[in-house]
Write a protein that holds these residues in place. Structure first.
Motif, PDB file in Angstrom:
ATOM      1  N   LEU A 198       0.818  -1.096  -0.115  1.00 37.81           N
ATOM      2  CA  LEU A 198       0.066  -0.346   0.303  1.00 37.81           C
ATOM      3  C   LEU A 198       0.783   1.760  -0.001  1.00 37.81           C
ATOM      4  N   THR A 199       1.703   1.778   0.730  1.00 33.93           N
ATOM      5  CA  THR A 199       1.936   2.768   1.044  1.00 33.93           C
ATOM      6  C   THR A 199       3.011   2.659  -0.355  1.00 33.93           C
ATOM      7  N   GLY A 200       3.849   1.371  -0.573  1.00 31.94           N
ATOM      8  CA  GLY A 200       4.402   2.017  -1.819  1.00 31.94           C
ATOM      9  C   GLY A 200       4.048   2.249  -2.861  1.00 31.94           C
ATOM     10  N   SER A 201       2.578   1.485  -3.509  1.00 30.20           N
ATOM     11  CA  SER A 201       1.926   2.279  -4.361  1.00 30.20           C
ATOM     12  C   SER A 201       1.953   3.499  -4.079  1.00 30.20           C
ATOM     13  N   ILE A 202       1.418   3.790  -3.230  1.00 33.85           N
ATOM     14  CA  ILE A 202       1.267   5.126  -2.740  1.00 33.85           C
ATOM     15  C   ILE A 202       2.161   6.520  -2.516  1.00 33.85           C
ATOM     16  N   ARG A 203       3.246   6.443  -2.168  1.00 35.66           N
ATOM     17  CA  ARG A 203       4.040   6.944  -3.278  1.00 35.66           C
ATOM     18  C   ARG A 203       5.020   6.787  -4.572  1.00 35.66           C
ATOM     19  N   ARG A 204       4.944   5.377  -4.682  1.00 34.82           N
ATOM     20  CA  ARG A 204       5.221   6.052  -6.492  1.00 34.82           C
ATOM     21  C   ARG A 204       3.611   6.823  -7.153  1.00 34.82           C
ATOM     22  N   LEU A 205       2.197   6.101  -6.864  1.00 31.80           N
ATOM     23  CA  LEU A 205       1.615   7.009  -7.710  1.00 31.80           C
ATOM     24  C   LEU A 205       1.579   8.854  -7.722  1.00 31.80           C
ATOM     25  N   LYS A 206       1.841   8.990  -6.197  1.00 32.63           N
ATOM     26  CA  LYS A 206       1.878  10.551  -5.353  1.00 32.63           C
ATOM     27  C   LYS A 206       3.660  10.849  -6.560  1.00 32.63           C
ATOM     28  N   ARG A 207       3.740  10.815  -6.681  1.00 33.81           N
ATOM     29  CA  ARG A 207       5.598  10.581  -7.504  1.00 33.81           C
ATOM     30  C   ARG A 207       4.663  10.875  -8.875  1.00 33.81           C
ATOM     31  N   ALA A 208       4.270   9.960  -9.324  1.00 31.34           N
ATOM     32  CA  ALA A 208       4.264  10.240 -10.443  1.00 31.34           C
ATOM     33  C   ALA A 208       2.438  11.322 -11.060  1.00 31.34           C
ATOM     34  N   MET A 209       2.123  11.421 -10.396  1.00 34.72           N
ATOM     35  CA  MET A 209       0.858  12.261 -10.408  1.00 34.72           C
ATOM     36  C   MET A 209       1.340  13.744 -10.100  1.00 34.72           C
ATOM     37  N   GLN A 210       2.907  13.727  -9.439  1.00 34.93           N
ATOM     38  CA  GLN A 210       3.115  15.785  -9.552  1.00 34.93           C
ATOM     39  C   GLN A 210       4.308  15.436 -10.066  1.00 34.93           C
ATOM     40  N   GLU A 211       5.131  14.390 -11.063  1.00 36.71           N
ATOM     41  CA  GLU A 211       5.698  14.775 -12.204  1.00 36.71           C
ATOM     42  C   GLU A 211       4.651  15.252 -13.201  1.00 36.71           C
ATOM     43  N   GLU A 212       3.247  14.490 -13.362  1.00 35.99           N
ATOM     44  CA  GLU A 212       2.878  15.506 -14.427  1.00 35.99           C
ATOM     45  C   GLU A 212       2.039  16.867 -14.255  1.00 35.99           C
ATOM     46  N   ARG A 213       2.095  16.570 -13.349  1.00 36.63           N
ATOM     47  CA  ARG A 213       1.043  17.886 -12.547  1.00 36.63           C
ATOM     48  C   ARG A 213       2.854  19.465 -12.821  1.00 36.63           C
ATOM     49  N   LEU A 214       4.114  18.706 -12.579  1.00 33.80           N
ATOM     50  CA  LEU A 214       4.819  19.590 -13.077  1.00 33.80           C
ATOM     51  C   LEU A 214       5.930  20.315 -14.902  1.00 33.80           C
TER      52      LEU A 214
END
Length: 208
Positions: A163-179
């Motif tokens: 769970l925690t690893g998937s959340i980190r990965r998804l958050k990081r990917a969404m942040q990169e998309e927003r950037l």
């Protein structure tokens, strides 16, 4: 005999079950729905007619008109069985969860962030996540947890890093998309205040 004079609640419940399942099965296969019963209790002893029977099950659908149509059918079947057996049937529908309906745009964003496998057909599982989706768009998806007991088993256990690893990965990917979106806007706009606001957003994202 006394048995022939009585009303057999077991027989009435079985007939109700048969007609309900038959009505559900008569719907076209492309209409995703569920009407089934997982609990049936009847009688108190083995050598006497049952005076009371109870069926408990689930009714689910992705569309309100299908759900309401099956509800109406259940009441109609109950009325028919009452006439046939001379019994009384009480129908009780508990408050149900709405259907999980993923936001199409968010599904595409999530897929770009973390590619996943689409289900071949909708899952008819009931999920309270649907209550969130009544208020804000969302995406519900399944995460594999490896070789472990079934979800609702008393021995179910898994590594929570899934769970925690998937959340980190998804958050990081969404942040990169927003950037990427912010950087694209910075190349287009000329308004100083808008530029400052975007730079502030970019700095906050890069801090995380």
């Amino acid at each position: 005999s006394k048995a022939s004079d009585g009303i057999d609640a077991t027989a009435a419940a079985v007939e109700f079950y048969r007609q309900a399942r038959q009505a559900e099965a008569a719907l076209p296969p492309e209409i995703y729905r569920l009407l089934n019963f997982g609990m049936f209790t009847s009688g108190t002893v083995r050598n006497a007619l049952s005076a009371h029977a109870q069926l408990e099950g689930s009714l689910r659908s992705f569309h309100d008109d299908v759900f309401e149509g099956l509800q109406k059918t259940v009441y109609e079947i109950a009325a028919n069985v009452e006439k046939q057996f001379g019994c009384t049937i009480h129908i009780n529908f508990s408050e149900s969860y709405p259907a999980v309906m993923n936001d199409p745009d968010l599904v595409q964003r999530a897929y770009r962030a973390v590619p996943f496998r689409h289900l071949e057909e909708p899952s008819m599982a009931s999920e309270d996540f649907a209550q969130y989706q009544l208020r804000v768009g969302g995406v519900f998806f399944f995460l594999g947890v490896g070789d472990t007991a079934a979800l609702h088993a008393t021995t179910f256990n898994f590594d929570e890093e899934v769970l925690t690893g998937s959340i980190r990965r998804l958050k990081r990917a969404m942040q990169e998309e927003r950037l990427q979106e912010i950087n694209a806007k910075l190349r287009e706009i000329r308004n100083p205040e808008s530029i400052k606001a975007l730079l502030d957003q970019r700095n906050e994202l890069q801090k995380e």
